[in-house]
Design an enzyme around this catalytic site. Sequence first.
Site, PDB file in Angstrom:
ATOM      1  N   TRP A   1     -24.435   9.612  85.940  1.00  0.00           N
ATOM      2  CA  TRP A   1     -24.829  11.008  86.155  1.00  0.00           C
ATOM      3  C   TRP A   1     -24.225  11.928  85.104  1.00  0.00           C
ATOM      4  O   TRP A   1     -24.876  12.855  84.627  1.00  0.00           O
ATOM      5  CB  TRP A   1     -24.496  11.466  87.577  1.00  0.00           C
TER       6      TRP A   1
ATOM      7  N   ASP B   1     -19.628  18.181  89.202  1.00  0.00           N
ATOM      8  CA  ASP B   1     -20.771  17.666  89.963  1.00  0.00           C
ATOM      9  C   ASP B   1     -20.201  16.883  91.147  1.00  0.00           C
ATOM     10  O   ASP B   1     -19.698  15.779  90.994  1.00  0.00           O
ATOM     11  CB  ASP B   1     -21.627  16.760  89.063  1.00  0.00           C
TER      12      ASP B   1
ATOM     13  N   LYS C   1     -26.907  13.637  99.683  1.00  0.00           N
ATOM     14  CA  LYS C   1     -25.989  12.504  99.818  1.00  0.00           C
ATOM     15  C   LYS C   1     -25.055  12.733 101.002  1.00  0.00           C
ATOM     16  O   LYS C   1     -25.000  11.941 101.912  1.00  0.00           O
ATOM     17  CB  LYS C   1     -25.152  12.304  98.545  1.00  0.00           C
TER      18      LYS C   1
HETATM   19  C1  LIG Z   1     -27.924  12.091  93.183  1.00  0.00           C
HETATM   20  C2  LIG Z   1     -27.070  12.680  92.151  1.00  0.00           C
HETATM   21  C3  LIG Z   1     -27.592  13.568  91.201  1.00  0.00           C
HETATM   22  C4  LIG Z   1     -29.066  13.922  91.129  1.00  0.00           C
HETATM   23  O1  LIG Z   1     -29.452  14.721  92.177  1.00  0.00           O
HETATM   24  P1  LIG Z   1     -30.963  15.266  92.288  1.00  0.00           P
HETATM   25  O2  LIG Z   1     -30.918  16.112  93.511  1.00  0.00           O
HETATM   26  O3  LIG Z   1     -31.856  14.078  92.404  1.00  0.00           O
HETATM   27  O4  LIG Z   1     -31.250  16.044  91.060  1.00  0.00           O
HETATM   28  C5  LIG Z   1     -26.718  14.111  90.281  1.00  0.00           C
HETATM   29  N1  LIG Z   1     -25.412  13.812  90.291  1.00  0.00           N
HETATM   30  C6  LIG Z   1     -24.881  12.952  91.187  1.00  0.00           C
HETATM   31  C7  LIG Z   1     -23.422  12.662  91.149  1.00  0.00           C
HETATM   32  C8  LIG Z   1     -25.694  12.358  92.143  1.00  0.00           C
HETATM   33  O5  LIG Z   1     -25.168  11.510  93.030  1.00  0.00           O
END
Ligand SMILES: *Cc1c(COP(=O)(O)O)cnc(C)c1O
Length: 363
Positions: free
Chosen positions: A104, A173, A197
């Site tokens: 990511w 993030d 998540k």
């Molecule tokens: C799932 C995830 C993303 C992407 O998220 P989207 O909502 O699909 O854009 C980005 N960073 C991390 C750490 C993730 O687990």
Amino acid sequence: MEKRLFNFSSGPAVLPVPVLERIRDEMLCLPGCGASVMELSHRSKQFMAIQEAAKQRLIRLLNITSDYDVLFLQGGARLQFSMIPMNLLRGQTGPAQYVLTGSWGKYAIGEAKKEGKVEAIYDSSATNYDRVPTETELKISSDAAYVHITSNETIQGVQFQHDFSSTTPLVCDCSSDILHRPIDVSKYGLIYACAQKNAGPAGVTVVIIRKDLLARSSDELPGYLNFNNHSKEDSMWNTPPTFAVYVLGLVTEWVEKTIGGLAAMYKLNQEKAKWVYDAIDRHPEMYLAHAQKQSRSLMNATFRFPNEVLEKAFLTNAQAIGLDSLKGHRSVGGIRASIYNAMPMAGVQSLAQLMDDFASKNS
Ligand SMILES: *Cc1c(COP(=O)(O)O)cnc(C)c1O
């Protein structure tokens, strides 16, 4: 009704059963509204109260002070990969520095490169992202526009275990580990997380931004992409994803009232992860952990097998006893057990039992 499986999906992922029951009960008629939450104007008194309550719960759970704003946006974490450099890097003299501990972070730097000068100050791709750096390994420059980390790399299963300090604004993030433990928000300039998540359904992304950083956004930016618009309008600049915000409100209420807050949540998450990692460590000949020990994620446990025949057999056995979505991401292979906040203890216990049984039968 069909039986619920133990859902180890990496996202969208398991939600707390009491939250799902509440949604079911309120689906046709939200108390006091005479309509479903999906049918309410976002500017209705009732919906505004729902959104405000969700915001206040996040503020309480994470101890967010008044020098931060909490925004509910759309476009997922991926839009933040672009929106953050658009708002925080444009017009700055120093580069944005990225700490690459997994897939990511790699995607995030790729988008930031389109906006301005970026540097990777740490990159563990040579060992397929099996660890996170210690604070002393990072050379953050004081003139950088910001430094970006991914607190939990969902695909590789590596996670920072502590908040760290930096005078340069720290952008994080937290998509796959927001609300899994108490964090010190004051150490961050901006925290963002898609909800699907660990905090709710797909469709809403939480952005927690230190208010002084809002001054960096240029008026030239397209309206939706400017953090200021969302901050000024209290996430009502355009129609927010009302249903997703409602569910996020219920999930945060569950963390606060049923679990008892983030310290209790953290304790539970540590216990749950221990079931899986202890099983890995009991059978090192069968389960090859991907992450180095000190970087192991409490949210996504990743491991492989000595060969693919064993991997397939394990997945078949797991499915047969109701353990679902354990197949790892293709870039790591093997198994990825996503054990977010809402995964019940019984789910990880059942997985650990299978791991013991499988290892003794096949070694
Ligand atoms: C799932 C995830 C993303 C992407 O998220 P989207 O909502 O699909 O854009 C980005 N960073 C991390 C750490 C993730 O687990």
